[in-house]
Design an enzyme around this catalytic site. Sequence first.
Site, PDB file in Angstrom:
ATOM      1  N   HIS A  49       0.824  -1.286  -0.072  1.00  0.00           N
ATOM      2  CA  HIS A  49       0.067  -0.054   0.183  1.00  0.00           C
ATOM      3  C   HIS A  49       0.955   1.085  -0.071  1.00  0.00           C
ATOM      4  CE1 HIS A  49      -2.948  -2.989   2.001  1.00  0.00           C
ATOM      5  NE2 HIS A  49      -3.459  -2.627   0.860  1.00  0.00           N
ATOM      6  N   ASP A  52       2.204   1.776   3.325  1.00  0.00           N
ATOM      7  CA  ASP A  52       3.409   0.727   4.017  1.00  0.00           C
ATOM      8  C   ASP A  52       4.760   1.217   3.425  1.00  0.00           C
ATOM      9  OD1 ASP A  52       1.308  -1.111   4.594  1.00  0.00           O
ATOM     10  OD2 ASP A  52       1.160  -2.027   2.487  1.00  0.00           O
ATOM     11  N   GLU A 210      -8.562 -11.823  -7.721  1.00  0.00           N
ATOM     12  CA  GLU A 210      -8.359 -12.572  -6.440  1.00  0.00           C
ATOM     13  C   GLU A 210      -9.438 -13.655  -6.115  1.00  0.00           C
ATOM     14  OE1 GLU A 210      -7.785 -10.471  -2.891  1.00  0.00           O
ATOM     15  OE2 GLU A 210      -9.117 -11.747  -1.534  1.00  0.00           O
ATOM     16  N   ASP A 248     -15.374 -11.831   3.413  1.00  0.00           N
ATOM     17  CA  ASP A 248     -13.864 -12.187   2.577  1.00  0.00           C
ATOM     18  C   ASP A 248     -13.163 -12.956   3.645  1.00  0.00           C
ATOM     19  OD1 ASP A 248     -12.063 -12.335   0.779  1.00  0.00           O
ATOM     20  OD2 ASP A 248     -11.684 -10.195   0.881  1.00  0.00           O
ATOM     21  N   ASP A 250     -10.216 -15.052   3.051  1.00  0.00           N
ATOM     22  CA  ASP A 250      -8.688 -14.897   2.643  1.00  0.00           C
ATOM     23  C   ASP A 250      -8.138 -16.014   3.253  1.00  0.00           C
ATOM     24  OD1 ASP A 250      -8.977 -12.503   1.350  1.00  0.00           O
ATOM     25  OD2 ASP A 250      -8.379 -11.232   3.060  1.00  0.00           O
TER      26      ASP A 250
END
Length: 343
Positions: A49, A52, A210, A248, A250
């Site tokens: 990101h 980040d 994804e 979601d 993951d």
Amino acid sequence: MSRDYRFSFGPWNISEGADPFGPTVRPTISFAEKLGAYKRLGFDAVQFHDDDAVPNVDDKSDAQLAQEAAAMKTLLDGEGLVAEFVAPRLWEDPRGIDGGFTANDPATRQWAIDRTKRAVDIANALGTKLMVLWLAREGTYIRESKNAIDAYKYQADALNQLLEHDKEMEFAIEPKPNEPMDHAYVPTIGHALAIAHLTVDPARVGGLIETAHALLAGLDPSDEMAFALASGKLWSVHLNDQNGLKFDQDKTFGSVNLRCAYNQVRILELAGYPDTGRFIGLDVKAMRSQKAEDAEKHLSNSKAIFLRLVEKVRTFPKDVERQCIEQRDYEALELAVIEHLLG
Ligand code: GLO
Ligand code: MG
């Protein structure tokens, strides 16, 4: 012999285990410590990101931004890592509460574009020409709150300004049908690639698929990948898994539906994906119950399962496949696939 797959993940994939119903359960791991995990776990690239790479990006001058991003690049070089992409984290800023690019307020839309331009500058400093746009809050909780026709035009307009800002940067849209919004404007790769064609440079707008997002949209992830691959626009993946239509999750790649995972690997193999130089990103999350000392296993296990499935795809008896298809005996083909997976 095709090139080897290269793997990536984002620092958010090593987390403290907070969920909407409870606080963190594992200690915070510093970014520097996380970087150390990459090579140890056999990964080659970092997904960033913008914040980040440069914390509090909105508060930094251009000079500070350039200096901090350059320092991050030095850190990466020292670890033998590269940056795969940068994604602007618009969804955590209070200004983006009701979307950035599709906000009703023109000043908010401008902020979202300006912030993303700065993320592009960070990407350049980190040495990558790939941006990912997960359009988290570009949608609605209630239909009546926005004009959806305008919203699509705003997103194309934002992309145009970004494409003009950097004539070499590529933008991969990461579709997701819901969460955090009730309805997202770009739920599938079809929507993403259609928006590409509303822009001034469609060739530089592609996608990232994804697994969980495709499943939440009720679609087969391998077909979503295939759609992007058919036009050379699968620029990254976020492999994981998802147990039905709920939040979601993951989960570790292949942990819920091995056959579905096999088909994702199969399509990547059919496309010669490693030869494109693109990465296999794993957007996976450790279970909240996982102890701190074992909270990296979701990454190493996902990679191991992926590589086992590459072997499965490569060793599937092609003659059986050919015969079954010729005879249109898909029951036999199905059994052959299952037996192969059961090994
Ligand atoms: C959430 C998304 C998120 C993005 C990441 C990169 O559902 O998958 O993890 O992939 O923030 O933009
Ligand atoms: Mg993702």
